[in-house]
Scaffold this motif. Sequence first.
Motif, PDB file in Angstrom:
ATOM      1  N   ILE A 241       0.838  -1.202   0.000  1.00 22.96           N
ATOM      2  CA  ILE A 241       0.000   0.000   0.000  1.00 22.96           C
ATOM      3  C   ILE A 241       0.874   1.253   0.000  1.00 22.96           C
ATOM      4  N   LEU A 242       1.857   1.262   0.900  1.00 22.26           N
ATOM      5  CA  LEU A 242       2.713   2.439   0.995  1.00 22.26           C
ATOM      6  C   LEU A 242       3.465   2.664  -0.321  1.00 22.26           C
ATOM      7  N   ASP A 243       4.009   1.596  -0.889  1.00 24.47           N
ATOM      8  CA  ASP A 243       4.769   1.754  -2.140  1.00 24.47           C
ATOM      9  C   ASP A 243       3.879   2.174  -3.300  1.00 24.47           C
TER      10      ASP A 243
ATOM     11  N   LYS B 250      -5.718   9.689   7.319  1.00 28.86           N
ATOM     12  CA  LYS B 250      -6.988  10.387   7.130  1.00 28.86           C
ATOM     13  C   LYS B 250      -8.069   9.480   6.567  1.00 28.86           C
ATOM     14  N   VAL B 251      -7.656   8.494   5.735  1.00 28.18           N
ATOM     15  CA  VAL B 251      -8.670   7.572   5.205  1.00 28.18           C
ATOM     16  C   VAL B 251      -8.733   6.303   6.049  1.00 28.18           C
ATOM     17  N   GLY B 252      -8.065   6.331   7.211  1.00 31.02           N
ATOM     18  CA  GLY B 252      -8.167   5.234   8.162  1.00 31.02           C
ATOM     19  C   GLY B 252      -7.394   3.986   7.789  1.00 31.02           C
ATOM     20  N   LEU B 253      -6.294   4.152   7.020  1.00 31.79           N
ATOM     21  CA  LEU B 253      -5.590   2.960   6.559  1.00 31.79           C
ATOM     22  C   LEU B 253      -4.093   2.988   6.862  1.00 31.79           C
ATOM     23  N   ALA B 254      -3.677   3.853   7.785  1.00 25.51           N
ATOM     24  CA  ALA B 254      -2.244   3.957   8.063  1.00 25.51           C
ATOM     25  C   ALA B 254      -1.664   2.632   8.551  1.00 25.51           C
ATOM     26  N   ASP B 255      -2.477   1.870   9.289  1.00 25.97           N
ATOM     27  CA  ASP B 255      -1.960   0.606   9.835  1.00 25.97           C
ATOM     28  C   ASP B 255      -1.877  -0.484   8.772  1.00 25.97           C
ATOM     29  N   ARG B 256      -2.370  -0.235   7.566  1.00 22.42           N
ATOM     30  CA  ARG B 256      -2.297  -1.256   6.515  1.00 22.42           C
ATOM     31  C   ARG B 256      -1.172  -0.984   5.528  1.00 22.42           C
ATOM     32  N   LYS B 257      -0.281  -0.076   5.872  1.00 16.59           N
ATOM     33  CA  LYS B 257       0.701   0.389   4.886  1.00 16.59           C
ATOM     34  C   LYS B 257       1.590  -0.724   4.316  1.00 16.59           C
ATOM     35  N   ASN B 258       1.851  -1.751   5.119  1.00 12.10           N
ATOM     36  CA  ASN B 258       2.731  -2.805   4.614  1.00 12.10           C
ATOM     37  C   ASN B 258       1.976  -3.980   4.004  1.00 12.10           C
ATOM     38  N   ASP B 259       0.661  -3.863   3.929  1.00 12.18           N
ATOM     39  CA  ASP B 259      -0.121  -4.928   3.297  1.00 12.18           C
ATOM     40  C   ASP B 259      -0.071  -4.784   1.785  1.00 12.18           C
ATOM     41  N   TYR B 260      -0.461  -5.876   1.117  1.00 12.52           N
ATOM     42  CA  TYR B 260      -0.565  -5.821  -0.343  1.00 12.52           C
ATOM     43  C   TYR B 260      -2.031  -5.597  -0.715  1.00 12.52           C
ATOM     44  N   PRO B 261      -2.271  -5.027  -1.895  1.00 13.66           N
ATOM     45  CA  PRO B 261      -3.651  -4.727  -2.283  1.00 13.66           C
ATOM     46  C   PRO B 261      -4.601  -5.911  -2.132  1.00 13.66           C
TER      47      PRO B 261
ATOM     48  N   GLU C  19       7.038  10.016   2.408  1.00 11.85           N
ATOM     49  CA  GLU C  19       6.515   8.963   3.268  1.00 11.85           C
ATOM     50  C   GLU C  19       5.712   9.570   4.420  1.00 11.85           C
ATOM     51  N   LYS C  20       6.214  10.666   4.938  1.00 16.77           N
ATOM     52  CA  LYS C  20       5.518  11.342   6.030  1.00 16.77           C
ATOM     53  C   LYS C  20       4.127  11.781   5.556  1.00 16.77           C
ATOM     54  N   GLU C  21       4.098  12.387   4.380  1.00 15.69           N
ATOM     55  CA  GLU C  21       2.814  12.849   3.856  1.00 15.69           C
ATOM     56  C   GLU C  21       1.893  11.667   3.554  1.00 15.69           C
ATOM     57  N   ALA C  22       2.495  10.591   2.997  1.00 11.31           N
ATOM     58  CA  ALA C  22       1.691   9.417   2.641  1.00 11.31           C
ATOM     59  C   ALA C  22       1.012   8.846   3.885  1.00 11.31           C
ATOM     60  N   LEU C  23       1.779   8.747   4.976  1.00 12.09           N
ATOM     61  CA  LEU C  23       1.210   8.179   6.194  1.00 12.09           C
ATOM     62  C   LEU C  23       0.107   9.069   6.759  1.00 12.09           C
ATOM     63  N   GLU C  24       0.326  10.365   6.622  1.00 14.27           N
ATOM     64  CA  GLU C  24      -0.691  11.313   7.068  1.00 14.27           C
ATOM     65  C   GLU C  24      -1.989  11.104   6.273  1.00 14.27           C
ATOM     66  N   LEU C  25      -1.853  11.039   4.948  1.00 14.46           N
ATOM     67  CA  LEU C  25      -3.031  10.866   4.095  1.00 14.46           C
ATOM     68  C   LEU C  25      -3.689   9.515   4.331  1.00 14.46           C
ATOM     69  N   LEU C  26      -2.870   8.465   4.462  1.00 16.31           N
ATOM     70  CA  LEU C  26      -3.438   7.140   4.732  1.00 16.31           C
ATOM     71  C   LEU C  26      -4.165   7.155   6.066  1.00 16.31           C
TER      72      LEU C  26
END
Lengths: 246, 224
Positions: free
Chosen positions: A98-100, A127-138, A118-125
């Motif tokens: 997800i992060l990549d 906001k949509v409630g998905l920051a904890d899924r950043k290392n998951d695959y689609p 990366e900082k901005e990406a985590l912030e945006l993720l």
Amino acid sequence: MKQSLLEIKHLNKAYGENIILKSFNLKVEKGDVVVVIGPSGCGKSTLLRCINALEDIQGGEILIGGEPISRNAKNISTMRQKVGMVFQSYDLFPHKTILDNVLLAPIKVQKRKRNEVEKEALELLGKVGLADRKNDYPRQLSGGQKQRVAIVRALIMHPDILLLDEITAALDPEMVREVLEVVISLAKSGSTMMIVTHEMAFAKAIATRVLFLENGEIVEESKEPKAFFESPQTERAKKFLKSFEY
Amino acid sequence: MQNLGLDVFFKGTNFLRLLDGLWVAVRISLISVAISIILGIAVGVLMTSKSRIIKVVSKIYLEIVRIMPQMVLLFIVYFGSTRVFRWNISAEISAIIVFSFWGVAEMGDLVRGALISIPKIQYESSEALGMAASQTYLYIILPQTVRRLIPLSINLITRMIKTTSLVMMIGIVEVLKVAQQIIEANRRVSPNATFGVFAVVFLLYFLICWPISRLASYLEKRWA
């Protein structure tokens, strides 16, 4: 005169003999939330695809901030960065986390520094409630979650205008809401958007302008969305809106 | 217990000869596989071309490879070319030519299939982010293609290794031929060698192909 954010002049689009858009004109100003509705095949999706130069056009001009966007022009990459797009099908890159998925374009296209993006990406993720899924695959995400990531992936490029092409059409009803809430909060924060949708309640809630298309032409246009949805002026639009009632 | 005829391996250098033969088989397949992968990728990319001529030519090529038994191809290249063109191609080179001819076609078809199986939306969503065509290929399309390709091409590699047993028909002394020689030479003293020797040959093929096949299913799971 003030420069429109998006200006479409006499746009012609056809697939062979099949004419999709006929001398189409439109101006979109900063902060507009333009909802495009109409029956299938009316050219609404094609319109969005043309704005992002995913389609060759047969005539006319599309200007973003006064500059033409064209598929074969040298500056196509720069121009496309001004236009964010989210598609109907979950179009995340399946081989990337997800992060990549979110980081790829800012780093490779905009040459931004990884830690900053990366900082901005985590912030945006977040906001949509998905920051904890950043290392998951689609594949580990639900349709609604994937679509929220796709929105973040478009937003991180800081586009001037966001195009949403039936982004909830492939989702379960429950997931529709979580995606649309993200879009509504974007609209509140002043993002400029063009939205193709079949969700009339959503359209009514979010639009600042409504375009009703048929056969590649604007049949009815309204800057009073509430009024449009309650009492459309044209017979065609009346009939179309009626088809959503039971 | 029945005599399995394994004693022949302890006579002279029999077992070493068998391993030498195995190496010949592996060498032929490794070289052919390398050629097949490199040329196959190029051919596969070509096969996705819209040109009619390229489409027809690659179709004919693929059909020839599919229809023609490998042994016939070996005979044509090794015996046929010597008669007609007076070429003096060694048996091993002939084998590599035939196996590469086969491998390039199959690999090309696999590459073509993997490339066209990537949905158009992947190209479009990459383009929509402002990525150049080269970046789209490098970061989006190729990694996905390779993931789809590796299990399939590993499968092709094991098939090639197994099929090298045919090359003994053009006089190459590979593992199966050595096995036959050992059995022939010991027919009177240990007639049961015909079981033991072939069993060992089976085991040798297994030891080579099994890890490759495991690797394929591992990668398939990991990248599913």
